[in-house]
Write an enzyme that holds these catalytic residues in place. Sequence first.
Site: not given
Length: 248
Positions: A14, A156
């Site tokens: 990321g 999440y």
Amino acid sequence: MSLTFDNKVALVTGAGRGIGRAIADSLGKAGVTVICVSYSESSCGAAAQAIVDAGGKAVAKAVDVSDVTSVAKASEELLDEYENVDILVNNAGITKDSLLFRMTEEDWTSVIDTNLNSCFYWVKGLARPMTRKRWGRIINISSVSGIMGNAGQTNYAAAKAGMIGFTKSLAKELAGRNITVNCVAPGFIKTDMTAKMAEAALDKVLPMIPLKRMGESSDIANMVAYLASEEANYITGQVFTVDGGMAM
């Protein structure tokens, strides 16, 4: 105090934007060779180029971190080139927020695959050479959502809480090989992700933060750089909240 890094190689997932890019930049400035990983070839390429332009060493690697085959292939290629990746930062993450009864199976699975399963894939692919070298740093970027929970984020929060359990268990497995495994749990940080928050939502969030402000990506990067350094050699299995006091 300057941190010590001795010819180390790091992989940051990321790394194309936000917190991941700040982590990659911080390690690059410290003299670490950084492998910038993201799904987008252009974003990880830009991150690597910025490190090189600043006088550091970096390469880009476009990988779908949610796909076990892609990660295994990338790991094999990288170990052929570098022999050992000393520092692994599992930062890649996505959100697909929705209340549970509106959440689709795809929304659940894609978040778990990207945020949690990817950690397992990269450790499987890269940690064995660390054990032979008897030195390694694994740092997983979780979230205060994984500690406190958050309505509309069951997928999440589950993934981020899973990262914490993964970190603590893995730390116990690898401690005998001098490999530390730690977790950083950011609070609300100024990124592209939080920039999409409605003003009304921000008005609810800020009073929950004792410091009354959102954090910067550099706040997370500074913590990660410390945990990746020689100076953090007696710290493992821990979760560090960098959240302005939110999860006290």
